[in-house]
Design a protein around this motif. Structure first.
Motif, PDB file in Angstrom:
ATOM      1  N   ALA A 183      48.571 -29.605  26.450  1.00  0.00           N
ATOM      2  CA  ALA A 183      47.425 -29.320  27.309  1.00  0.00           C
ATOM      3  C   ALA A 183      47.821 -28.364  28.418  1.00  0.00           C
ATOM      4  O   ALA A 183      48.984 -28.307  28.841  1.00  0.00           O
ATOM      5  CB  ALA A 183      46.870 -30.616  27.904  1.00  0.00           C
ATOM      6  N   TRP A 184      46.822 -27.619  28.897  1.00  0.00           N
ATOM      7  CA  TRP A 184      47.008 -26.788  30.085  1.00  0.00           C
ATOM      8  C   TRP A 184      45.832 -27.033  31.014  1.00  0.00           C
ATOM      9  O   TRP A 184      44.670 -26.881  30.622  1.00  0.00           O
ATOM     10  CB  TRP A 184      47.089 -25.306  29.725  1.00  0.00           C
ATOM     11  N   ASN A 185      46.143 -27.419  32.244  1.00  0.00           N
ATOM     12  CA  ASN A 185      45.135 -27.637  33.264  1.00  0.00           C
ATOM     13  C   ASN A 185      45.044 -26.397  34.141  1.00  0.00           C
ATOM     14  O   ASN A 185      45.844 -26.216  35.058  1.00  0.00           O
ATOM     15  CB  ASN A 185      45.498 -28.870  34.097  1.00  0.00           C
ATOM     16  N   ARG A 186      44.062 -25.551  33.871  1.00  0.00           N
ATOM     17  CA  ARG A 186      43.905 -24.315  34.647  1.00  0.00           C
ATOM     18  C   ARG A 186      42.851 -24.454  35.747  1.00  0.00           C
ATOM     19  O   ARG A 186      42.350 -23.451  36.261  1.00  0.00           O
ATOM     20  CB  ARG A 186      43.536 -23.150  33.723  1.00  0.00           C
ATOM     21  N   THR A 187      42.537 -25.688  36.117  1.00  0.00           N
ATOM     22  CA  THR A 187      41.571 -25.916  37.191  1.00  0.00           C
ATOM     23  C   THR A 187      42.301 -26.113  38.522  1.00  0.00           C
ATOM     24  O   THR A 187      43.529 -26.150  38.577  1.00  0.00           O
ATOM     25  CB  THR A 187      40.708 -27.163  36.904  1.00  0.00           C
ATOM     26  N   GLN A 188      41.523 -26.276  39.570  1.00  0.00           N
ATOM     27  CA  GLN A 188      42.077 -26.528  40.903  1.00  0.00           C
ATOM     28  C   GLN A 188      42.157 -28.012  41.215  1.00  0.00           C
ATOM     29  O   GLN A 188      42.434 -28.402  42.348  1.00  0.00           O
ATOM     30  CB  GLN A 188      41.216 -25.815  41.952  1.00  0.00           C
ATOM     31  N   LEU A 217      48.978 -32.287  36.403  1.00  0.00           N
ATOM     32  CA  LEU A 217      48.657 -31.719  37.710  1.00  0.00           C
ATOM     33  C   LEU A 217      48.002 -30.353  37.565  1.00  0.00           C
ATOM     34  O   LEU A 217      48.155 -29.667  36.550  1.00  0.00           O
ATOM     35  CB  LEU A 217      49.933 -31.605  38.554  1.00  0.00           C
ATOM     36  N   ARG A 218      47.281 -29.947  38.609  1.00  0.00           N
ATOM     37  CA  ARG A 218      46.601 -28.646  38.552  1.00  0.00           C
ATOM     38  C   ARG A 218      47.608 -27.517  38.325  1.00  0.00           C
ATOM     39  O   ARG A 218      48.681 -27.489  38.929  1.00  0.00           O
ATOM     40  CB  ARG A 218      45.804 -28.402  39.835  1.00  0.00           C
ATOM     41  N   GLY A 219      47.262 -26.632  37.403  1.00  0.00           N
ATOM     42  CA  GLY A 219      48.120 -25.497  37.082  1.00  0.00           C
ATOM     43  C   GLY A 219      49.217 -25.774  36.082  1.00  0.00           C
ATOM     44  O   GLY A 219      49.893 -24.848  35.632  1.00  0.00           O
ATOM     45  N   ASP A 220      49.407 -27.047  35.699  1.00  0.00           N
ATOM     46  CA  ASP A 220      50.517 -27.398  34.803  1.00  0.00           C
ATOM     47  C   ASP A 220      50.104 -27.326  33.333  1.00  0.00           C
ATOM     48  O   ASP A 220      48.959 -27.610  32.972  1.00  0.00           O
ATOM     49  CB  ASP A 220      51.016 -28.817  35.095  1.00  0.00           C
ATOM     50  N   SER A 221      51.080 -26.987  32.492  1.00  0.00           N
ATOM     51  CA  SER A 221      50.932 -27.099  31.048  1.00  0.00           C
ATOM     52  C   SER A 221      52.011 -28.043  30.552  1.00  0.00           C
ATOM     53  O   SER A 221      53.087 -28.137  31.140  1.00  0.00           O
ATOM     54  CB  SER A 221      51.077 -25.728  30.381  1.00  0.00           C
ATOM     55  N   VAL A 222      51.728 -28.764  29.454  1.00  0.00           N
ATOM     56  CA  VAL A 222      52.649 -29.809  29.019  1.00  0.00           C
ATOM     57  C   VAL A 222      52.491 -30.070  27.533  1.00  0.00           C
ATOM     58  O   VAL A 222      51.388 -29.982  26.983  1.00  0.00           O
ATOM     59  CB  VAL A 222      52.402 -31.109  29.818  1.00  0.00           C
ATOM     60  N   THR A 223      53.619 -30.366  26.868  1.00  0.00           N
ATOM     61  CA  THR A 223      53.582 -30.962  25.534  1.00  0.00           C
ATOM     62  C   THR A 223      53.553 -32.471  25.723  1.00  0.00           C
ATOM     63  O   THR A 223      54.432 -33.040  26.380  1.00  0.00           O
ATOM     64  CB  THR A 223      54.807 -30.536  24.705  1.00  0.00           C
ATOM     65  N   VAL A 224      52.540 -33.116  25.184  1.00  0.00           N
ATOM     66  CA  VAL A 224      52.292 -34.532  25.460  1.00  0.00           C
ATOM     67  C   VAL A 224      53.252 -35.398  24.636  1.00  0.00           C
ATOM     68  O   VAL A 224      53.324 -35.272  23.408  1.00  0.00           O
ATOM     69  CB  VAL A 224      50.839 -34.901  25.130  1.00  0.00           C
ATOM     70  N   PRO A 225      53.996 -36.298  25.297  1.00  0.00           N
ATOM     71  CA  PRO A 225      54.950 -37.151  24.564  1.00  0.00           C
ATOM     72  C   PRO A 225      54.271 -38.396  23.996  1.00  0.00           C
ATOM     73  O   PRO A 225      53.104 -38.698  24.288  1.00  0.00           O
ATOM     74  CB  PRO A 225      55.943 -37.543  25.660  1.00  0.00           C
ATOM     75  N   ALA A 226      55.005 -39.142  23.175  1.00  0.00           N
ATOM     76  CA  ALA A 226      54.546 -40.459  22.733  1.00  0.00           C
ATOM     77  C   ALA A 226      54.592 -41.409  23.934  1.00  0.00           C
ATOM     78  O   ALA A 226      55.405 -41.230  24.833  1.00  0.00           O
ATOM     79  CB  ALA A 226      55.455 -40.974  21.613  1.00  0.00           C
ATOM     80  N   PRO A 227      53.710 -42.390  24.020  1.00  0.00           N
ATOM     81  CA  PRO A 227      52.684 -42.775  23.045  1.00  0.00           C
ATOM     82  C   PRO A 227      51.336 -42.094  23.275  1.00  0.00           C
ATOM     83  O   PRO A 227      50.326 -42.497  22.681  1.00  0.00           O
ATOM     84  CB  PRO A 227      52.557 -44.282  23.292  1.00  0.00           C
ATOM     85  N   PHE A 228      51.313 -41.061  24.105  1.00  0.00           N
ATOM     86  CA  PHE A 228      50.049 -40.437  24.497  1.00  0.00           C
ATOM     87  C   PHE A 228      49.572 -39.368  23.513  1.00  0.00           C
ATOM     88  O   PHE A 228      48.369 -39.134  23.393  1.00  0.00           O
ATOM     89  CB  PHE A 228      50.200 -39.816  25.891  1.00  0.00           C
TER      90      PHE A 228
END
Length: 245
Positions: A183-188, A217-228
């Protein structure tokens, strides 16, 4: 019958001339250039990524510039690429699945590559090889984007925030088909992801630790780990992480 010396000398001269002519003729044939084999990829224009339906730059050719990145191809070209020439100043990232998914091959500037039929379904051109491994850049500004693959690869869902009539949560709810793995959160605002469509639910990890929300968090991108990974069904936008359910 007798032969005069004059006649003999004339015959010798004629013989010498014939021999010389034959030698000259042979030398002409010897130096004639052989028909050259076609140079692979010679027809690929400068500043262009050329994809071919045959090996070594043969068959039908499709041209792309750095302004024509393709997440996927139409049905007539999907899986058709067998060879490629990268005449751009960028790295070519060639993918086995649409949306930058599947197997990845990288082609450095000025290089060519070969593929098995049916294994190429998309590409992009990027300044550095490292960017071949991500697809986050597709996410529009001021949006939350989720992806079915790691590092922003795979099918992207662009979430448009709305206020839920029942809960008044500002966010988005979706079905199991979204399957977010990055996911990437590009919001404020910060984003709280939940495993239930109604902004509720919880997870338990391998250490039996319980989580009520997965936060990006705002502005962060992430590869989601288990168990999510793959389990998000809704998310809300919040001012502080303490506002998560």
């Amino acid at each position: 019958m007798t032969t005069s010396r004059t006649g003999l000398r004339a015959d010798l001269r004629r013989g010498a001339l014939i021999t010389a002519a034959l030698a000259l003729l042979c030398s002409v044939f010897l130096v004639l250039p052989a028909k050259a084999d076609p140079v692979p990829f010679a027809d690929c224009p400068a500043a262009t990524l050329c994809l071919y339906s045959g090996p070594d730059g043969t068959g039908e050719r499709k041209d792309f510039t750095d302004l024509q990145n393709q997440e996927s191809y139409d049905a007539a070209w999907d899986g058709k690429t067998v060879s490629a020439q990268n005449n751009t100043a960028l790295w070519a990232c060639v993918y086995g699945d649409p949306a930058y998914g599947g197997h990845l091959e990288t082609v450095m500037p000025g290089a060519d590559d070969a593929y098995a039929a049916g294994t190429v379904s998309g590409h992009k051109l990027v300044p550095t090889r490292a960017l071949c491994f991500t697809g986050y850049e597709r996410c529009p500004d001021d949006r939350v984007c989720t992806f079915t693959g790691q590092n922003g690869r795979g099918t992207m869902t662009v979430h448009v925030a709305a206020t839920d009539a029942a809960t008044q949560n500002l966010g988005s709810s979706y079905g199991a088909e979204v399957k977010p793995r990055s996911a990437w959160n590009r919001t404020q605002k910060h984003v709280c992801f939940y495993p239930e469509p109604a902004y509720t639910g919880s997870w338990t990890d391998a250490d039996e630790k319980k989580f009520g929300a997965y936060v990006v968090l705002r502005g962060d991108s992430v590869t989601v780990p288990a168990p999510f990974a793959g389990t998000f069904r809704s998310h809300e936008l919040v001012t502080t992480t303490g506002d998560c359910q």
